[in-house]
Scaffold this motif. Sequence first.
Motif, PDB file in Angstrom:
ATOM      1  N   ALA A 132       0.835  -1.211   0.000  1.00 31.55           N
ATOM      2  CA  ALA A 132       0.000   0.000   0.000  1.00 31.55           C
ATOM      3  C   ALA A 132       0.868   1.259   0.000  1.00 31.55           C
ATOM      4  CB  ALA A 132      -0.925  -0.004   1.208  1.00 31.55           C
ATOM      5  N   ILE A 133       1.980   1.225   0.727  1.00 28.71           N
ATOM      6  CA  ILE A 133       2.890   2.375   0.734  1.00 28.71           C
ATOM      7  C   ILE A 133       3.459   2.610  -0.656  1.00 28.71           C
ATOM      8  CG2 ILE A 133       5.079   3.255   1.626  1.00 28.71           C
ATOM      9  CD1 ILE A 133       4.454   1.776   4.230  1.00 28.71           C
ATOM     10  N   ASN A 134       3.855   1.519  -1.340  1.00 26.90           N
ATOM     11  CA  ASN A 134       4.392   1.665  -2.692  1.00 26.90           C
ATOM     12  C   ASN A 134       3.327   2.158  -3.676  1.00 26.90           C
ATOM     13  OD1 ASN A 134       7.011   0.952  -2.069  1.00 26.90           O
ATOM     14  ND2 ASN A 134       6.662  -1.215  -2.447  1.00 26.90           N
ATOM     15  N   GLY A 135       2.090   1.701  -3.500  1.00 24.97           N
ATOM     16  CA  GLY A 135       1.007   2.190  -4.352  1.00 24.97           C
ATOM     17  C   GLY A 135       0.767   3.680  -4.155  1.00 24.97           C
ATOM     18  N   LEU A 136       0.750   4.107  -2.899  1.00 22.83           N
ATOM     19  CA  LEU A 136       0.600   5.534  -2.616  1.00 22.83           C
ATOM     20  C   LEU A 136       1.810   6.321  -3.119  1.00 22.83           C
ATOM     21  CD1 LEU A 136      -0.906   5.388   0.959  1.00 22.83           C
ATOM     22  CD2 LEU A 136      -2.009   6.297  -1.086  1.00 22.83           C
ATOM     23  N   GLY A 137       2.978   5.714  -3.012  1.00 22.96           N
ATOM     24  CA  GLY A 137       4.191   6.363  -3.521  1.00 22.96           C
ATOM     25  C   GLY A 137       4.117   6.590  -5.018  1.00 22.96           C
ATOM     26  N   ALA A 138       3.607   5.608  -5.737  1.00 19.60           N
ATOM     27  CA  ALA A 138       3.464   5.750  -7.190  1.00 19.60           C
ATOM     28  C   ALA A 138       2.447   6.841  -7.522  1.00 19.60           C
ATOM     29  CB  ALA A 138       3.038   4.427  -7.804  1.00 19.60           C
ATOM     30  N   ALA A 139       1.313   6.820  -6.831  1.00 18.19           N
ATOM     31  CA  ALA A 139       0.279   7.830  -7.086  1.00 18.19           C
ATOM     32  C   ALA A 139       0.774   9.228  -6.755  1.00 18.19           C
ATOM     33  CB  ALA A 139      -0.975   7.508  -6.277  1.00 18.19           C
ATOM     34  N   LEU A 140       1.373   9.387  -5.578  1.00 16.96           N
ATOM     35  CA  LEU A 140       1.893  10.703  -5.202  1.00 16.96           C
ATOM     36  C   LEU A 140       3.082  11.101  -6.063  1.00 16.96           C
ATOM     37  CD1 LEU A 140       1.676  10.622  -1.312  1.00 16.96           C
ATOM     38  CD2 LEU A 140       0.258  11.919  -2.898  1.00 16.96           C
ATOM     39  N   GLY A 141       3.863  10.115  -6.483  1.00 17.58           N
ATOM     40  CA  GLY A 141       4.998  10.415  -7.352  1.00 17.58           C
ATOM     41  C   GLY A 141       4.557  11.009  -8.674  1.00 17.58           C
ATOM     42  N   ILE A 142       3.537  10.435  -9.271  1.00 16.10           N
ATOM     43  CA  ILE A 142       3.037  10.931 -10.561  1.00 16.10           C
ATOM     44  C   ILE A 142       2.316  12.263 -10.384  1.00 16.10           C
ATOM     45  CG2 ILE A 142       1.409  10.457 -12.432  1.00 16.10           C
ATOM     46  CD1 ILE A 142       2.107   7.451 -11.977  1.00 16.10           C
ATOM     47  N   ALA A 143       1.367  12.311  -9.445  1.00 13.30           N
ATOM     48  CA  ALA A 143       0.602  13.548  -9.248  1.00 13.30           C
ATOM     49  C   ALA A 143       1.486  14.676  -8.731  1.00 13.30           C
ATOM     50  CB  ALA A 143      -0.546  13.293  -8.270  1.00 13.30           C
ATOM     51  N   GLY A 144       2.324  14.364  -7.768  1.00 15.55           N
ATOM     52  CA  GLY A 144       3.210  15.388  -7.211  1.00 15.55           C
ATOM     53  C   GLY A 144       4.215  15.889  -8.215  1.00 15.55           C
ATOM     54  N   PHE A 145       4.743  14.989  -9.015  1.00 17.97           N
ATOM     55  CA  PHE A 145       5.703  15.366 -10.044  1.00 17.97           C
ATOM     56  C   PHE A 145       5.066  16.336 -11.041  1.00 17.97           C
ATOM     57  CE2 PHE A 145       7.820  14.788 -14.101  1.00 17.97           C
ATOM     58  CZ  PHE A 145       9.161  14.855 -13.746  1.00 17.97           C
ATOM     59  N   GLN A 146       3.872  16.016 -11.496  1.00 20.61           N
ATOM     60  CA  GLN A 146       3.174  16.882 -12.453  1.00 20.61           C
ATOM     61  C   GLN A 146       2.870  18.242 -11.838  1.00 20.61           C
ATOM     62  OE1 GLN A 146       2.777  16.330 -15.569  1.00 20.61           O
ATOM     63  NE2 GLN A 146       3.318  14.180 -15.607  1.00 20.61           N
ATOM     64  N   ALA A 147       2.383  18.253 -10.613  1.00 16.67           N
ATOM     65  CA  ALA A 147       2.032  19.515  -9.956  1.00 16.67           C
ATOM     66  C   ALA A 147       3.260  20.396  -9.743  1.00 16.67           C
ATOM     67  CB  ALA A 147       1.348  19.243  -8.621  1.00 16.67           C
ATOM     68  N   VAL A 148       4.343  19.808  -9.272  1.00 14.17           N
ATOM     69  CA  VAL A 148       5.559  20.594  -9.039  1.00 14.17           C
ATOM     70  C   VAL A 148       6.138  21.094 -10.355  1.00 14.17           C
ATOM     71  CG1 VAL A 148       7.939  20.463  -8.203  1.00 14.17           C
ATOM     72  CG2 VAL A 148       6.090  19.512  -6.833  1.00 14.17           C
TER      73      VAL A 148
END
Length: 97
Positions: free
Chosen positions: A63-79
């Motif tokens: 679950a941590i890795n799944g959240l990491g992937a989601a936040l990685g993609i969304a956070g990367f785009q937003a930043v």
Amino acid sequence: MQEHEKSLLSLIILGALIALGKALNSSEPMTTRLFVGRMILGSATSVAAGAILIWIPGISPLAINGLGAALGIAGFQAVEIWLRRKGSSLLTGKKPQ
């Protein structure tokens, strides 16, 4: 290596792979500076998923890795969008209009 260290390392690698995939999928010319910057940004935003352990201490590594992937993609785009809009003015010292 303890479990939290393994989770942190897996999130860093996951974020770097997300950034690598975005770099390979991009049509803009790839420079070393852009490549390294995207790798750092992807890794940093994925590691932010580790903060979920504060709210849910017993969450599974998957679950941590799944959240990491989601936040990685969304956070990367937003930043990246924010940096494109405001970042150039911050680097040159000019205030945005």
